[in-house]
Scaffold this active site. Structure first.
Site, PDB file in Angstrom:
ATOM      1  N   SER A 234       0.830  -1.200   0.000  1.00 18.64           N
ATOM      2  CA  SER A 234       0.000   0.000   0.000  1.00 18.64           C
ATOM      3  C   SER A 234       0.871   1.259   0.000  1.00 18.64           C
ATOM      4  O   SER A 234       1.769   1.378  -0.829  1.00 18.64           O
ATOM      5  CB  SER A 234      -0.964  -0.058   1.197  1.00 18.64           C
ATOM      6  N   ASP A 328      -7.965  -5.095  -6.814  1.00 17.60           N
ATOM      7  CA  ASP A 328      -7.657  -4.084  -5.802  1.00 17.60           C
ATOM      8  C   ASP A 328      -8.632  -2.914  -5.964  1.00 17.60           C
ATOM      9  O   ASP A 328      -8.674  -2.283  -7.014  1.00 17.60           O
ATOM     10  CB  ASP A 328      -6.205  -3.617  -6.006  1.00 17.60           C
ATOM     11  N   HIS A 362      -6.562  -5.916  -2.332  1.00 20.76           N
ATOM     12  CA  HIS A 362      -5.444  -5.054  -1.923  1.00 20.76           C
ATOM     13  C   HIS A 362      -4.569  -5.705  -0.855  1.00 20.76           C
ATOM     14  O   HIS A 362      -3.342  -5.633  -0.927  1.00 20.76           O
ATOM     15  CB  HIS A 362      -6.010  -3.730  -1.399  1.00 20.76           C
TER      16      HIS A 362
END
Length: 419
Positions: A234, A328, A362
């Site tokens: 991230s 994602d 994600h």
């Protein structure tokens, strides 16, 4: 006599277990249920319905779930499909050294859709899922301004060294670092905001802080030279990629669902200041669950992209592995990884590789971690939608974990000259 057999009953959290039921009547329909309480007593549960074979057995290695939280053949489905009883709660192990997660597996001889105090399971087993192996050491780090937790594998070493970075969750997150240390790496779980005397909010990325951390790790007597690795996800993956671009100490970088441009916050390194691309919050979408989908905040980014905001991946001296979840919902991580790969190729560099996983979201974590569709992040008014299909996401976690370890072993352990 019903028997529920789980092997091994005690294992590291990234290791599979086998689950078998014997002594059933032929074609008996059964429910297998898993229950876990985290360290704050939050409840996570999963269940699946199976039909016994003519021999009166259900073996999750080959038996197909007919319904429940997943369908089909998934030997570890009861683990990765654990769901929180309270919406938007993410399962994160805090104390990785002193206690495991305890998972109770229960067998019922019918379809059990809901919990009932009156219906008792026909058999039960307790499973322990540990996050650190025998001999792993944990050390709190306060070195200069560097803050974090260092995990050391047993033995004299030297071992490959890795810095572990998470995203805007803040603090120090240890579960991935402790598992990697159990696999023979020295790992620094690095905090960079909202921890001890570090800034409470992330207002800019000061790359010299991360350079200090890299120098600290590289100087450790148990760490293999000449360079270190970074595993990052991230916002942490954007920082990890910046480290690969600017820091000579970093020779192998894993970027899990991150950006290849500087987003939202300025990046500083010595005299360099990289101006970020602002996020278009007006493009936020609200999912039916109530969680916020941030994937499209930079939707028109490629049209108005300021070249100065792009990370110069062609300058990276080491190797880069991009791990991408194609579902994602937080970031167009595939688009960013492809753009970075194009930059490398246009400069004649071949040290980048991309692993793209259809159906993965994600939060690609170590294997058998419960799939998390959406969860709260500190300081944000709505839960984040992370995305992904549970079974596809679980497969991505399983495969990528092996690839990550192979990547680091290949690029962090010097090959001896064959003279």
């Amino acid at each position: 006599m019903f028997q529920l057999i789980v092997t091994p009953s005690t294992a590291l959290a990234d290791e599979p277990v086998t689950i078998r039921v014997t002594g059933l009547p032929p074609s008996q329909i059964v429910t297998l249920k898993a229950t876990l309480k985290d360290e704050k007593e939050n409840l996570f549960q999963s269940r699946a319905f199976y039909k016994a074979s003519e021999a009166g057995e259900v073996d999750l290695e080959w038996a197909s779930a007919l319904g429940g939280d997943y369908i089909g053949v998934h030997p570890m489905g009861l683990f990765w499909s654990l769901k929180p009883k309270t919406a938007f709660r993410r399962l994160i192990k805090k104390d990785v050294m002193n206690s495991p997660f305890y998972i109770t597996l229960d067998l019922y001889d019918s379809v059990s859709l809901n919990d009932s105090a009156t219906i008792q399971p026909k058999a039960s087993q307790m499973v322990q899922r540990w996050f650190s192996g025998p001999g792993v050491q944990r050390k709190q780090i306060r070195e200069g301004r560097v803050r974090g937790v260092l995990f050391l594998p047993p033995g004299d070493g030297p071992f490959p060294g890795i810095i572990d970075l998470f995203g805007r969750i803040g603090g120090v997150v240890e579960f991935r670092a402790s598992l990697l240390a159990s696999r023979g790496f020295v790992v620094l779980a690095l905090a960079y905001f909202a921890y001890e005397d570090l800034p409470n909010k992330l207002l800019e990325v000061d790359l010299e802080y991360f350079e200090d951390a890299a120098n600290f790790l590289l100087a450790h007597p148990k760490v293999q030279r000449p360079g270190i690795g970074v595993i990052s996800v991230s916002k942490g993956a954007e920082i990890g990629l910046a480290m690969a671009c600017y820091l000579k100490q970093v020779v192998a970088t894993v970027c899990i669902n991150g950006s290849s441009v500087v987003l939202d916050l300025p990046l500083r390194y010595k005299d360099l200041v990289v101006t970020p691309i602002r996020l278009g919050l007006e493009r936020t979408q609200v999912h039916v669950s109530g969680a916020a989908r941030f994937r499209y905040l930079t939707d028109d980014l490629w049209n108005k992209l300021n070249p100065q905001s792009m990370l110069p991946v062609e300058k990276a001296q080491g190797w880069i592995l991009f791990i991408v979840g194609e579902n994602d919902e937080c970031l167009d991580s595939r688009g960013y990884a492809e753009r970075a790969m194009q930059q490398l190729q246009s400069h004649g560099r071949s040290r980048g590789r991309m692993l793209a996983y259809p159906g993965a979201g994600h939060l690609i974590e170590p294997p058998y971690s419960p799939f998390c569709l959406a969860s709260w992040n500190p300081g944000v008014e709505r839960p984040f939608l992370w995305g992904g299909d549970p079974a596809d996401h679980a497969a991505a976690q399983d495969h990528s974990w092996g690839e990550i370890q192979k990547f680091f072993r290949q690029h962090l352990i010097p090959t001896r000259s064959k003279l």
